[in-house]
Scaffold this motif. Sequence first.
Motif, PDB file in Angstrom:
ATOM      1  N   ALA A 108       7.932  64.541  36.430  1.00 27.64           N
ATOM      2  CA  ALA A 108       7.671  64.292  38.021  1.00 27.64           C
ATOM      3  C   ALA A 108       7.902  65.825  38.660  1.00 27.64           C
ATOM      4  N   THR A 109       7.137  66.110  39.350  1.00 32.59           N
ATOM      5  CA  THR A 109       6.921  67.341  40.351  1.00 32.59           C
ATOM      6  C   THR A 109       7.455  66.883  41.886  1.00 32.59           C
ATOM      7  N   VAL A 110       8.360  67.462  42.339  1.00 27.59           N
ATOM      8  CA  VAL A 110       8.617  67.060  43.762  1.00 27.59           C
ATOM      9  C   VAL A 110       8.376  68.379  44.473  1.00 27.59           C
ATOM     10  N   VAL A 111       7.299  68.439  45.588  1.00 23.35           N
ATOM     11  CA  VAL A 111       7.210  69.759  46.290  1.00 23.35           C
ATOM     12  C   VAL A 111       7.742  69.804  47.622  1.00 23.35           C
ATOM     13  N   LEU A 159       9.276  72.209  43.227  1.00 25.88           N
ATOM     14  CA  LEU A 159       8.290  73.078  43.655  1.00 25.88           C
ATOM     15  C   LEU A 159       8.558  73.259  45.255  1.00 25.88           C
ATOM     16  N   LEU A 160       9.075  74.761  45.543  1.00 27.60           N
ATOM     17  CA  LEU A 160       9.210  74.906  47.037  1.00 27.60           C
ATOM     18  C   LEU A 160       7.989  75.768  47.421  1.00 27.60           C
ATOM     19  N   GLU A 178      11.154  76.197  41.302  1.00 26.09           N
ATOM     20  CA  GLU A 178      10.069  77.312  41.371  1.00 26.09           C
ATOM     21  C   GLU A 178       9.591  77.377  42.611  1.00 26.09           C
ATOM     22  N   ILE A 179       8.810  78.418  43.022  1.00 29.03           N
ATOM     23  CA  ILE A 179       8.173  78.675  44.289  1.00 29.03           C
ATOM     24  C   ILE A 179       6.802  78.618  43.996  1.00 29.03           C
ATOM     25  N   GLU A 180       5.896  78.256  44.961  1.00 29.58           N
ATOM     26  CA  GLU A 180       4.272  78.188  44.894  1.00 29.58           C
ATOM     27  C   GLU A 180       4.084  78.254  46.293  1.00 29.58           C
ATOM     28  N   LEU A 229       0.618  71.225  46.335  1.00 31.16           N
ATOM     29  CA  LEU A 229       0.451  69.830  46.302  1.00 31.16           C
ATOM     30  C   LEU A 229      -0.258  69.124  45.399  1.00 31.16           C
ATOM     31  N   ALA A 230      -1.319  69.950  44.579  1.00 26.91           N
ATOM     32  CA  ALA A 230      -2.135  69.460  43.792  1.00 26.91           C
ATOM     33  C   ALA A 230      -1.140  69.168  42.387  1.00 26.91           C
ATOM     34  N   GLN A 231      -0.069  69.483  42.335  1.00 24.07           N
ATOM     35  CA  GLN A 231       0.887  69.126  41.412  1.00 24.07           C
ATOM     36  C   GLN A 231       1.846  68.033  41.524  1.00 24.07           C
ATOM     37  N   ALA A 232       1.847  67.571  42.805  1.00 25.14           N
ATOM     38  CA  ALA A 232       2.955  66.940  43.209  1.00 25.14           C
ATOM     39  C   ALA A 232       2.685  65.328  43.088  1.00 25.14           C
TER      40      ALA A 232
END
Length: 310
Positions: free
Chosen positions: A156-159, A185-186, A205-207, A214-217
């Motif tokens: 799971a990726t949480v942005v 992801l911050l 991580e930072i993006e 958002l595309a990874q969230a």
Amino acid sequence: MAHLPVSEVSAILSETARIAELPKEERTAILRDRTVALLFYESSTRTRTSFELAAKSLGATTTLVSDKSSSIEKGESLKDTGLTLRALGAECIILRHPASGAPFVLARETGLPVLNAGDGMHEHPSQALLDLRTILTRLHGADRAGEVNEHTLDGATVVITGDILHSRVARSNAMLLPRLGARVLLCGPEKLLPEDALGLGPGVEIERDFDRALAQAQVAMMLRIQKERLAGLELDLNDYIGRFQLNGERLAAVAPKALVMHPGPMIRGLEIADDVADGPQSTIEEQVTHGLAIRSALLARALGAGVFKA
Ligand code: CP
């Protein structure tokens, strides 16, 4: 959250689920004849009300002291206010304070259990726990929201997007979620998201490009710009809105399945648009409801009641 092991997080979630299923008579027996004080030096709607309702739902007596209508206005110290509440019978204090670390000071000076309801730019642990319960319920189902381990959020990726610098919610979530396997992801501009945020821990991580993030969230957590803490930082709000606002068009194009979260209070039209805040992907009201449940278990834990009875 910095010191809470995964096993304790799991115990809190499990007690939350158990309390939620109890009939009213059993629930109100958990803290019957116990006294809980709420001590708030900053404004709050969600945290204050849910802690108060949670304590009452377990049978406790509550009392509220706010900096705006108490002897704090006359200069009484945190220590003396805490000792006064203890002398009046408080067995646990829920504290919101603008200074990082204030809950530790109050616990040391009073010897009482202190629940951190948000301390400065440091931590907001009960918010991270209610966010976790919201994520688990939505991603895995309510029947699997009662326990976690180091792999529960694998994949799971949480942005988390916005004013990370001033956000105790971001800090507590960035410490908690990676311990359960999530990638955090911050996202935000340099002024609100310094590179040293990577120091929050592994799994963070930072993006800086919001659409790429958002595309990874699986989860998009939006944060308010904390105008009260900007202290000289100049921010071009129109530029910010263009680059980082979560609106319906962006969400549909980039993350049509992501859960949308916000700890509140929201500034509609700034970090989040109405159509997203009120849309089907939003979990914002569910977060508030989970806050009531989680805070019941936290109160039981603080007062050695329920399954936390010695
Ligand atoms: N999320 C949160 O802490 O909201 P309040 O400031 O309204 O308590």
